[in-house]
Design a protein around this motif. Structure first.
Motif, PDB file in Angstrom:
ATOM      1  N   PHE A 167      -6.054  14.770  -5.737  1.00 21.11           N
ATOM      2  CA  PHE A 167      -5.990  13.334  -5.452  1.00 21.11           C
ATOM      3  C   PHE A 167      -5.612  13.168  -3.975  1.00 21.11           C
ATOM      4  CE2 PHE A 167      -4.220  13.096 -10.027  1.00 21.11           C
ATOM      5  CZ  PHE A 167      -5.503  13.302 -10.528  1.00 21.11           C
ATOM      6  N   ILE A 168      -6.478  12.507  -3.188  1.00 17.47           N
ATOM      7  CA  ILE A 168      -6.223  12.297  -1.760  1.00 17.47           C
ATOM      8  C   ILE A 168      -6.301  10.806  -1.461  1.00 17.47           C
ATOM      9  CG2 ILE A 168      -6.917  12.869   0.591  1.00 17.47           C
ATOM     10  CD1 ILE A 168      -8.186  15.379  -0.444  1.00 17.47           C
ATOM     11  N   PHE A 169      -5.289  10.290  -0.750  1.00 21.53           N
ATOM     12  CA  PHE A 169      -5.309   8.885  -0.344  1.00 21.53           C
ATOM     13  C   PHE A 169      -4.526   8.737   0.946  1.00 21.53           C
ATOM     14  CE2 PHE A 169      -2.023   9.742  -3.412  1.00 21.53           C
ATOM     15  CZ  PHE A 169      -0.877   9.103  -2.947  1.00 21.53           C
ATOM     16  N   ILE A 170      -4.879   7.715   1.729  1.00 21.87           N
ATOM     17  CA  ILE A 170      -4.242   7.445   3.015  1.00 21.87           C
ATOM     18  C   ILE A 170      -3.497   6.118   2.907  1.00 21.87           C
ATOM     19  CG2 ILE A 170      -4.614   7.102   5.486  1.00 21.87           C
ATOM     20  CD1 ILE A 170      -7.198   8.722   5.201  1.00 21.87           C
ATOM     21  N   LEU A 171      -2.226   6.105   3.332  1.00 23.10           N
ATOM     22  CA  LEU A 171      -1.389   4.906   3.276  1.00 23.10           C
ATOM     23  C   LEU A 171      -1.071   4.417   4.675  1.00 23.10           C
ATOM     24  CD1 LEU A 171       1.241   5.911   0.546  1.00 23.10           C
ATOM     25  CD2 LEU A 171      -0.941   4.749   0.216  1.00 23.10           C
ATOM     26  N   ASP A 172      -0.907   3.081   4.802  1.00 26.12           N
ATOM     27  CA  ASP A 172      -0.370   2.553   6.054  1.00 26.12           C
ATOM     28  C   ASP A 172       1.156   2.502   5.959  1.00 26.12           C
ATOM     29  OD1 ASP A 172       0.288   0.390   4.500  1.00 26.12           O
ATOM     30  OD2 ASP A 172      -1.249  -0.948   5.323  1.00 26.12           O
ATOM     31  N   LYS A 173       1.801   1.892   6.942  1.00 24.66           N
ATOM     32  CA  LYS A 173       3.269   1.888   6.971  1.00 24.66           C
ATOM     33  C   LYS A 173       3.873   1.043   5.850  1.00 24.66           C
ATOM     34  CE  LYS A 173       5.440   1.704  10.855  1.00 24.66           C
ATOM     35  NZ  LYS A 173       5.930   1.270  12.201  1.00 24.66           N
ATOM     36  N   ASP A 174       3.043   0.149   5.239  1.00 24.53           N
ATOM     37  CA  ASP A 174       3.548  -0.734   4.184  1.00 24.53           C
ATOM     38  C   ASP A 174       3.216  -0.199   2.789  1.00 24.53           C
ATOM     39  OD1 ASP A 174       4.556  -2.527   6.071  1.00 24.53           O
ATOM     40  OD2 ASP A 174       2.595  -3.506   6.278  1.00 24.53           O
ATOM     41  N   PHE A 175       2.918   1.074   2.697  1.00 28.58           N
ATOM     42  CA  PHE A 175       2.597   1.715   1.418  1.00 28.58           C
ATOM     43  C   PHE A 175       1.251   1.239   0.853  1.00 28.58           C
ATOM     44  CE2 PHE A 175       7.143   2.218   1.737  1.00 28.58           C
ATOM     45  CZ  PHE A 175       7.407   3.457   1.183  1.00 28.58           C
ATOM     46  N   LYS A 198      -4.023  -2.170  -2.077  1.00 27.54           N
ATOM     47  CA  LYS A 198      -2.904  -2.248  -3.014  1.00 27.54           C
ATOM     48  C   LYS A 198      -1.811  -1.264  -2.597  1.00 27.54           C
ATOM     49  CE  LYS A 198      -4.907  -5.056  -6.058  1.00 27.54           C
ATOM     50  NZ  LYS A 198      -6.213  -5.194  -5.457  1.00 27.54           N
ATOM     51  N   LYS A 199      -0.573  -1.558  -2.997  1.00 25.68           N
ATOM     52  CA  LYS A 199       0.531  -0.647  -2.719  1.00 25.68           C
ATOM     53  C   LYS A 199       0.466   0.526  -3.694  1.00 25.68           C
ATOM     54  CE  LYS A 199       3.610  -3.861  -0.408  1.00 25.68           C
ATOM     55  NZ  LYS A 199       4.991  -4.335  -0.207  1.00 25.68           N
ATOM     56  N   CYS A 200       0.740   1.714  -3.166  1.00 21.44           N
ATOM     57  CA  CYS A 200       0.504   2.929  -3.932  1.00 21.44           C
ATOM     58  C   CYS A 200       1.352   2.983  -5.206  1.00 21.44           C
ATOM     59  CB  CYS A 200       0.760   4.162  -3.067  1.00 21.44           C
ATOM     60  SG  CYS A 200       2.457   4.284  -2.449  1.00 21.44           S
ATOM     61  N   PHE A 201       2.647   2.564  -5.122  1.00 14.94           N
ATOM     62  CA  PHE A 201       3.503   2.695  -6.295  1.00 14.94           C
ATOM     63  C   PHE A 201       3.096   1.718  -7.400  1.00 14.94           C
ATOM     64  CE2 PHE A 201       5.753   0.482  -2.824  1.00 14.94           C
ATOM     65  CZ  PHE A 201       5.805  -0.826  -3.324  1.00 14.94           C
ATOM     66  N   HIS A 205       2.128   4.364 -10.143  1.00 16.31           N
ATOM     67  CA  HIS A 205       3.254   4.495 -11.069  1.00 16.31           C
ATOM     68  C   HIS A 205       3.507   3.241 -11.897  1.00 16.31           C
ATOM     69  CE1 HIS A 205       3.723   7.898  -8.522  1.00 16.31           C
ATOM     70  NE2 HIS A 205       4.262   7.245  -7.498  1.00 16.31           N
ATOM     71  N   GLY A 206       2.868   2.113 -11.520  1.00 18.50           N
ATOM     72  CA  GLY A 206       3.099   0.865 -12.244  1.00 18.50           C
ATOM     73  C   GLY A 206       4.490   0.306 -12.014  1.00 18.50           C
ATOM     74  N   THR A 207       5.068   0.558 -10.806  1.00 13.71           N
ATOM     75  CA  THR A 207       6.408   0.051 -10.477  1.00 13.71           C
ATOM     76  C   THR A 207       6.308  -0.956  -9.343  1.00 13.71           C
ATOM     77  OG1 THR A 207       6.783   1.858  -8.898  1.00 13.71           O
ATOM     78  CG2 THR A 207       7.447   2.237 -11.179  1.00 13.71           C
ATOM     79  N   SER A 208       7.408  -1.674  -9.128  1.00 14.85           N
ATOM     80  CA  SER A 208       7.429  -2.702  -8.079  1.00 14.85           C
ATOM     81  C   SER A 208       7.956  -2.162  -6.761  1.00 14.85           C
ATOM     82  CB  SER A 208       8.287  -3.888  -8.532  1.00 14.85           C
ATOM     83  OG  SER A 208       9.611  -3.451  -8.822  1.00 14.85           O
ATOM     84  N   GLU A 209       8.418  -0.931  -6.746  1.00 14.95           N
ATOM     85  CA  GLU A 209       8.908  -0.326  -5.510  1.00 14.95           C
ATOM     86  C   GLU A 209       8.725   1.189  -5.603  1.00 14.95           C
ATOM     87  OE1 GLU A 209      13.612  -0.005  -6.790  1.00 14.95           O
ATOM     88  OE2 GLU A 209      12.994  -1.457  -5.259  1.00 14.95           O
ATOM     89  N   ALA A 210       8.854   1.839  -4.444  1.00 12.23           N
ATOM     90  CA  ALA A 210       8.663   3.292  -4.389  1.00 12.23           C
ATOM     91  C   ALA A 210       9.758   4.012  -5.158  1.00 12.23           C
ATOM     92  CB  ALA A 210       8.645   3.760  -2.938  1.00 12.23           C
TER      93      ALA A 210
END
Length: 732
Positions: A167-175, A198-201, A205-210
């Motif tokens: 699984f490969i993905f690129i995130l910006d500073k805001d996740f 969308k935010k990665c978490f 993970h189905g969460t509201s934060e990392a």
């Protein structure tokens, strides 16, 4: 990542200066029309001036001519559409469709209708009182190639990115997810559009934060890469690593995340443990000794069977000492041979005695044990007791010795007979095959393999129809059925399909035999290609002889009445005064004269075709003869003749024959370009010990299907002519 458009802009910078210069000069041209040619030719971009009403090309500069690839006289005066522009009449983008062309990507047609991509601008103006279009353009072929290469590189990168199973993905500073590969999309059951932004978490993970152990949180805090083992309820156990992305000033922009699914690895570890347990059980319960020996011949491990047999622990002891009671290696030691040769298996049968004086036969199988680099680090010995087998072999040997004498003589006789039959079959000059009642081939000899080009494995077991042309299937089937029914031998012709696709004519005959107790057909296949070729050559020789005989008769009998007609036409012209003769009569007399000349040419061609006289050799200047042949020909105005006559020595040849060849070749080239015009070229040069004369034209060419018929008698594609011109050339 740079976008395609940005790269195109960079690639165009080097050409922008020349294009801007062409625009500036174009504006100067619009203000004044005197002394324009030097100015136009100084511009590196192509400039073409076109009449707006008629679309006739008025003038163009040197750069435009170089891009078109033709002399100026072939361009000026031509209509632009379907000549330099691919648009059809009535569909001009500027005058008919009302489009504005300013730094637009368009197509330029070169000589030969080659299409070249250009960056083009068109402006309307007046030229010598005429409304005109001034086109300026530059070649952007290189830029287009670079664009295509870049697109290909981007496509290849995307394919590689999506093909990675991790699984490969690129995130910006805001996740937020900037890029994601196909493997993660499939695991989440979503497409890329649903994940990007969308935010990665939230999506992973189905969460509201990392999560507290999120590796990206560490990267944002430290600016360094991080690795964490994460147990995700949906995706399983993941080994997540990230690598930070910085801008040119060293500011953190985001990170590339690689998540490797460790669930399968954990399952494999569990399976490996289970397999190791099974192997341990096998090693302990096998009824044979199993020993692992190091490269210095110390025992690293031994199974229970081997240790119980020796009555002690074997680990650490020298194998030759504990097993054989020796102070040095055993002769022909199988373990030593494995270490020296690297063989996958070495087998030995050994007679041994243990400490209690009990003897037995054992069979030792030694195999190498390699590390991850393929280097042999140890050897495994499998020791199997074979005393009972050896005793049985001894008894069988005694029984077999009695039988050997009984069958020896008969065996020798059978082998001798089989050898004679094998030699006859394999060395036969014809192809031989044995076909079963179901049509499958069970035997082929060496000659048939050579004839067909197939190997034995490619034929045996296959149905015979795979190797016979489809149109002969019924004929071959009828022949085989008649043979199986015991009917008398028949001979027929079929075509065999060789491996290279060639259809080989063969003469087929067959006979009924018994093969392994079942009826079968032995088929004899004789190659008759040479016979067919000789028959074809004989027919052609007879045909050419008949044509030659006819040509001599026609050529001789035709010239006498032609001469009479020519004389009569001459007398008529002399007897009728020019002031009284009508235009119609003059035209009729000219038709008579032209027809006489054409008929005389036919008679001369027939005479040349049928001529069997030997050539009259004389020393000739080839270049002078080329010019002399050209002088006899009336070249149309739309055809340009180019001669490149090199410094060549004089040769001995028949002047009449050689001149006839030159004239025929010149006429063929001219006739091929009569409609559209073109260039006729002839060149001479010295090549080795020969003089080479080359004739070339830019005509319509010869269709592929007619190439083999070039020197066939009475073959022509022209409305007029007998089709013997090239045949005469070949004959001379």
């Amino acid at each position: 990542m740079l976008e395609i458009g940005a790269l195109n802009s960079l690639q165009t910078d080097k050409k922008s200066a020349s294009l801007l210069q062409s625009y500036k000069v174009r504006d100067e041209v619009l203000q004044g029309e005197t002394s324009i040619e030097p100015i136009l030719d100084s511009i590196p971009a192509g400039i073409i001036i076109i009449d707006e009403a008629t679309h006739e090309i008025i003038d163009l500069n040197k750069a435009a001519l170089e891009m078109l690839g033709v002399p100026k006289k072939y361009v000026v005066g031509k209509i632009c559409y379907n000549f330099i522009c691919p648009s059809d009449k009535g569909k001009c983008p500027i005058t008919d469709l009302g489009q504005e062309v300013d730094k637009s990507e368009r197509i330029l047609l070169k000589a030969g209708k080659e299409k070249v991509p250009i960056l083009k601008s068109v402006k309307k103006s007046f030229w010598n009182g005429r409304r005109c279009l001034i086109e300026s353009f530059i070649d952007i072929s290189d830029r287009k190639k670079m664009e295509n290469q870049l697109r290909s590189m981007v496509d290849e990168w995307q394919k590689t990115f999506d093909a990675i199973s991790d699984f490969i993905f690129i995130l910006d500073k805001d996740f937020r997810i900037v890029k994601v590969n196909q493997s993660l999309c499939m695991a989440l059951g979503k497409n890329q559009e649903e994940l990007i932004g969308k935010k990665c978490f939230e999506v992973l993970h189905g969460t509201s934060e990392a999560w507290h152990n999120c590796p990206y949180k560490k990267t944002l805090a430290t600016g360094n890469g991080a690795v964490e083992l994460v147990d995700d309820p949906r995706l399983g156990t993941l080994l997540v690593s990230n690598s930070p992305i910085f801008d040119e000033n060293g500011n953190l922009l985001g990170a590339v995340h690689v998540a490797k699914n460790m669930s399968e690895i954990k399952m494999l570890e569990k399976e490996l443990q289970q397999k190791n347990k099974i192997l341990d059980l096998i090693a302990e319960n096998i009824h044979a000794g199993l020993v692992i020996v190091s490269r210095d011949f110390h025992i690293l491990w031994a199974n229970k069977v081997q240790e119980e047999k020796k009555g002690c622990k074997l680990e650490g002891k020298l194998c030759y000492s504990i097993f054989m009671g020796r102070d040095s290696l055993c002769p022909e030691c199988p373990v030593e041979e494995v270490f020296k040769t690297g063989k996958d298996e070495v087998r030995r049968e050994v007679f041994v005695e243990d400490c209690g004086g009990k003897s037995e036969w054992i069979e030792i199988f030694a195999s190498p044990i390699r590390d991850e680099n393929g280097k042999i680090v140890a050897a495994m010995e499998l020791v199997i007791p074979i005393t009972a087998r050896k005793e049985m072999e001894l008894k069988l040997k005694q029984y077999s010795e009695n039988l050997e004498e009984l069958v020896k003589k008969r065996t020798e006789e059978l082998l001798e007979a089989e050898l004679r039959a094998s030699i006859l079959l394999e060395e036969a000059s014809v192809g031989i095959a044995v076909i079963q009642h179901d049509g499958k081939i069970v035997f082929v000899n060496k000659r048939l393999l050579q004839l067909s080009g197939y190997s034995e494995d490619e034929i045996l077991g296959h149905h015979y129809e795979e190797f016979v042309d489809k149109k002969y299937h019924d004929l071959a089937m009828n022949l085989l059925l008649k043979k199986l029914q015991g009917m008398p031998p028949l001979i027929t012709e079929i075509e065999l399909i060789a491996k290279n696709g060639e259809r080989i004519p063969v003469e087929m005959s067959g006979s009924l035999i018994k093969y392994k107790g079942y009826p079968a057909i032995v088929v004899i296949l004789r190659d008759i290609r040479e016979r067919k070729l000789l028959q074809k050559q004989l027919l052609e020789i007879e045909r050419l002889k008949a044509i030659c005989d006819l040509a001599l008769i026609v050529g001789h009998d035709l010239r006498n009445p032609l001469q009479a007609i020519a004389n009569a036409a001459y007398i008529i012209r002399k007897e009728i005064s020019n002031d009284k003769i009508s235009e119609r009569i003059m035209q009729a007399l000219k038709v008579i004269q032209d027809s006489i000349q054409y008929s005389d040419k036919i008679a001369r061609d027939l005479r040349d075709f049928a001529m069997t006289e030997p050539p009259k050799l004389e020393k000739l200047d080839i270049n002078a003869l080329v010019n002399e042949a050209l002088a006899q020909i009336e070249v149309p105005t739309n055809i340009e003749v180019i001669t490149k006559l090199g410094n060549v020595p004089k040769i001995y040849a028949d002047k009449y024959m050689l001149k006839k060849i030159f004239v025929n070749l010149f006429m063929n080239g001219i006739q091929a370009m009569e409609k559209d015009g073109g260039v006729l070229s002839v060149s001479t040069r010295k090549r080795g010990g020969f003089v080479e004369i080359t004739f070339e034209d830019t005509g319509v060419g010869i269709p592929e299907e007619n190439l083999k018929k070039l020197f066939t008698s009475i073959f022509t594609t022209k409305a007029k002519g007998m089709g013997i011109g090239l045949l005469i050339c070949k004959k001379f």
